[in-house]
Scaffold this motif. Structure first.
Motif, PDB file in Angstrom:
ATOM      1  N   UNK A 189       0.807  -1.204   0.000  1.00 35.90           N
ATOM      2  CA  UNK A 189       0.000   0.000   0.000  1.00 35.90           C
ATOM      3  C   UNK A 189       0.840   1.254   0.000  1.00 35.90           C
ATOM      4  N   UNK A 190       0.212   2.370   0.305  1.00 38.58           N
ATOM      5  CA  UNK A 190       0.865   3.668   0.332  1.00 38.58           C
ATOM      6  C   UNK A 190       1.776   3.797   1.547  1.00 38.58           C
ATOM      7  N   UNK A 191       2.567   4.871   1.560  1.00 41.04           N
ATOM      8  CA  UNK A 191       3.467   5.118   2.694  1.00 41.04           C
ATOM      9  C   UNK A 191       2.692   5.181   4.001  1.00 41.04           C
ATOM     10  N   UNK A 192       1.557   5.867   4.007  1.00 41.01           N
ATOM     11  CA  UNK A 192       0.784   6.005   5.238  1.00 41.01           C
ATOM     12  C   UNK A 192       0.245   4.662   5.713  1.00 41.01           C
ATOM     13  N   UNK A 193      -0.233   3.844   4.769  1.00 41.48           N
ATOM     14  CA  UNK A 193      -0.750   2.521   5.137  1.00 41.48           C
ATOM     15  C   UNK A 193       0.341   1.651   5.737  1.00 41.48           C
ATOM     16  N   UNK A 194       1.517   1.669   5.117  1.00 41.11           N
ATOM     17  CA  UNK A 194       2.611   0.837   5.607  1.00 41.11           C
ATOM     18  C   UNK A 194       3.138   1.358   6.934  1.00 41.11           C
ATOM     19  N   UNK A 195       3.226   2.669   7.072  1.00 41.04           N
ATOM     20  CA  UNK A 195       3.728   3.275   8.308  1.00 41.04           C
ATOM     21  C   UNK A 195       2.883   2.863   9.514  1.00 41.04           C
ATOM     22  N   UNK A 196       1.571   2.730   9.292  1.00 38.06           N
ATOM     23  CA  UNK A 196       0.655   2.448  10.402  1.00 38.06           C
ATOM     24  C   UNK A 196       0.263   0.974  10.505  1.00 38.06           C
ATOM     25  N   UNK A 197       0.822   0.144   9.650  1.00 32.45           N
ATOM     26  CA  UNK A 197       0.427  -1.269   9.619  1.00 32.45           C
ATOM     27  C   UNK A 197       1.026  -1.991  10.829  1.00 32.45           C
ATOM     28  N   UNK A 198       0.205  -2.538  11.715  1.00 34.78           N
ATOM     29  CA  UNK A 198       0.735  -3.152  12.947  1.00 34.78           C
ATOM     30  C   UNK A 198       1.650  -4.345  12.701  1.00 34.78           C
ATOM     31  N   UNK A 199       1.351  -5.145  11.688  1.00 29.48           N
ATOM     32  CA  UNK A 199       2.195  -6.316  11.428  1.00 29.48           C
ATOM     33  C   UNK A 199       3.562  -5.892  10.906  1.00 29.48           C
ATOM     34  N   UNK A 200       3.597  -4.845  10.075  1.00 25.33           N
ATOM     35  CA  UNK A 200       4.873  -4.346   9.563  1.00 25.33           C
ATOM     36  C   UNK A 200       5.721  -3.808  10.711  1.00 25.33           C
ATOM     37  N   UNK A 201       5.116  -3.041  11.592  1.00 21.07           N
ATOM     38  CA  UNK A 201       5.862  -2.495  12.728  1.00 21.07           C
ATOM     39  C   UNK A 201       6.385  -3.609  13.632  1.00 21.07           C
ATOM     40  N   UNK A 202       5.566  -4.633  13.812  1.00 23.49           N
ATOM     41  CA  UNK A 202       6.002  -5.751  14.663  1.00 23.49           C
ATOM     42  C   UNK A 202       7.173  -6.500  14.039  1.00 23.49           C
ATOM     43  N   UNK A 203       7.104  -6.757  12.726  1.00 21.41           N
ATOM     44  CA  UNK A 203       8.162  -7.497  12.035  1.00 21.41           C
ATOM     45  C   UNK A 203       9.466  -6.713  12.038  1.00 21.41           C
ATOM     46  N   UNK A 204       9.361  -5.398  11.803  1.00 15.01           N
ATOM     47  CA  UNK A 204      10.565  -4.581  11.724  1.00 15.01           C
ATOM     48  C   UNK A 204      11.166  -4.285  13.088  1.00 15.01           C
ATOM     49  N   UNK A 205      10.303  -3.925  14.046  1.00 20.42           N
ATOM     50  CA  UNK A 205      10.818  -3.331  15.284  1.00 20.42           C
ATOM     51  C   UNK A 205      10.359  -4.001  16.572  1.00 20.42           C
ATOM     52  N   UNK A 206       9.460  -4.960  16.509  1.00 17.61           N
ATOM     53  CA  UNK A 206       8.847  -5.436  17.728  1.00 17.61           C
ATOM     54  C   UNK A 206       7.627  -4.581  18.034  1.00 17.61           C
ATOM     55  N   UNK A 207       6.903  -4.915  19.048  1.00 19.86           N
ATOM     56  CA  UNK A 207       5.603  -4.286  19.292  1.00 19.86           C
ATOM     57  C   UNK A 207       5.683  -2.871  19.818  1.00 19.86           C
ATOM     58  N   UNK A 208       6.829  -2.418  20.312  1.00 19.58           N
ATOM     59  CA  UNK A 208       6.866  -1.122  20.985  1.00 19.58           C
ATOM     60  C   UNK A 208       7.477   0.007  20.204  1.00 19.58           C
ATOM     61  N   UNK A 209       7.830  -0.201  18.938  1.00 20.94           N
ATOM     62  CA  UNK A 209       8.515   0.844  18.179  1.00 20.94           C
ATOM     63  C   UNK A 209       7.738   1.207  16.923  1.00 20.94           C
ATOM     64  N   UNK A 210       8.046   2.355  16.355  1.00 21.94           N
ATOM     65  CA  UNK A 210       7.393   2.819  15.146  1.00 21.94           C
ATOM     66  C   UNK A 210       8.434   3.277  14.155  1.00 21.94           C
ATOM     67  N   UNK A 211       7.994   3.499  12.906  1.00 28.44           N
ATOM     68  CA  UNK A 211       8.904   4.007  11.885  1.00 28.44           C
ATOM     69  C   UNK A 211       9.430   5.387  12.263  1.00 28.44           C
ATOM     70  N   UNK A 212       8.589   6.198  12.932  1.00 27.28           N
ATOM     71  CA  UNK A 212       9.029   7.534  13.318  1.00 27.28           C
ATOM     72  C   UNK A 212      10.200   7.462  14.288  1.00 27.28           C
ATOM     73  N   UNK A 213      10.136   6.534  15.247  1.00 30.35           N
ATOM     74  CA  UNK A 213      11.230   6.381  16.198  1.00 30.35           C
ATOM     75  C   UNK A 213      12.494   5.904  15.497  1.00 30.35           C
ATOM     76  N   UNK A 214      12.322   4.963  14.550  1.00 33.53           N
ATOM     77  CA  UNK A 214      13.492   4.457  13.833  1.00 33.53           C
ATOM     78  C   UNK A 214      14.133   5.564  13.004  1.00 33.53           C
ATOM     79  N   UNK A 215      13.315   6.378  12.348  1.00 36.16           N
ATOM     80  CA  UNK A 215      13.858   7.460  11.543  1.00 36.16           C
ATOM     81  C   UNK A 215      14.634   8.446  12.414  1.00 36.16           C
TER      82      UNK A 215
END
Length: 261
Positions: free
Chosen positions: A228-254
């Protein structure tokens, strides 16, 4: 919107291990599509099956209605699929324009000239391609003298030599500074519009992906988990879990990436 590439049930097994497990996705004409995922997700395997460097175990890769599975990379290239590599593939001993001329000679099936030296062939066309990537002023410099960001631009010009309708870019900004990364992808996006081509690229730098991709597909353990779009992927819970675990977001990683630079 017209679909240029259709990937269906694409899989690759190495022994008993499924590196890619039955994925489906499309690329539309004029689309800049990012293929992302954590290490070991199957990105490179997928990318190399589309480009013909790896044979698929199952599935199809339809480019303008023709299945590319089983074709050699050169045959795929001749059908209008360009390619750049994570490690820039240029000839350091040749000049900038000679590198692009070599790509043009290969595209036209003229690896040597019977009546004229190779240096005299397709120079005008090579200069035109270099102008499109902002490197025509350095045409006669040896590639060995260039900064790495400029070498990546030369490689991009070489990737355009077969007038591709689809360009595959494997980690195009690897090893580049933040400004160079974004400049290269901004240039790529402009070329997508000007040349009416599509781009599939893999990338680890999330700032580049979110700033420039029209759409993203996300792999994890060989399976497609989101698109999907950047916004959809940024907010996708499964993507965040796979990348960072349950407690992190793309904003924190950036923010962590920016602090480290």
């Amino acid at each position: 919107m017209t679909v240029l590439l259709q990937v269906r049930n694409l899989s690759k097994s190495f022994g008993g291990v499924k590196a890619v497990d039955g994925i489906d996705f499309d690329i539309a004409e004029g689309e800049l599509l990012a293929l992302i995922g954590p290490n070991g997700a199957g990105k490179s395997t997928t990318f190399n099956m589309v480009g013909g460097q790896l044979a698929a175990t199952t599935g199809s890769v339809l480019f303008k209605g023709v299945d590319l599975v089983g074709m050699k990379p050169r045959a795929i290239w001749r059908r209008g699929v360009g390619r750049t590599f994570q490690i820039a593939a240029t000839f350091a001993s040749l000049t900038v324009v000679e590198n692009v001329q070599m790509a043009l000679l290969s595209h036209h099936g003229r690896t040597f000239g019977l009546w004229q030296p190779a240096a005299a062939q397709f120079r005008g066309e090579a200069l035109d391609l270099l102008a499109q990537v902002g490197m025509d002023s350095q045409a006669d410099r040896p590639c060995s003298e260039l900064a790495y960001g400029d070498i990546k631009r030369v490689e991009l010009a070489m990737g355009l030599a077969n007038d591709p309708k689809l360009l595959l870019m494997d980690e195009p900004t690897a090893g580049m500074a933040p400004k160079e990364r974004n400049d290269l992808m901004a240039l790529t996006k402009r070329l997508v519009v000007e040349r009416r081509m599509s781009v599939l690229f893999t990338e680890h730098s999330m700032d580049v992906v979110f700033a420039h991709a029209d759409r993203m597909i996300v792999l994890a353990r060989g399976r497609l988990i989101a698109e999907g779009s950047a916004q959809m992927i940024r907010n996708h819970p499964k993507v965040q879990e796979v990348y960072f675990g349950s407690g992190k977001t793309f904003e924190k990683d950036k923010a962590m990436q920016e602090a480290a630079q």
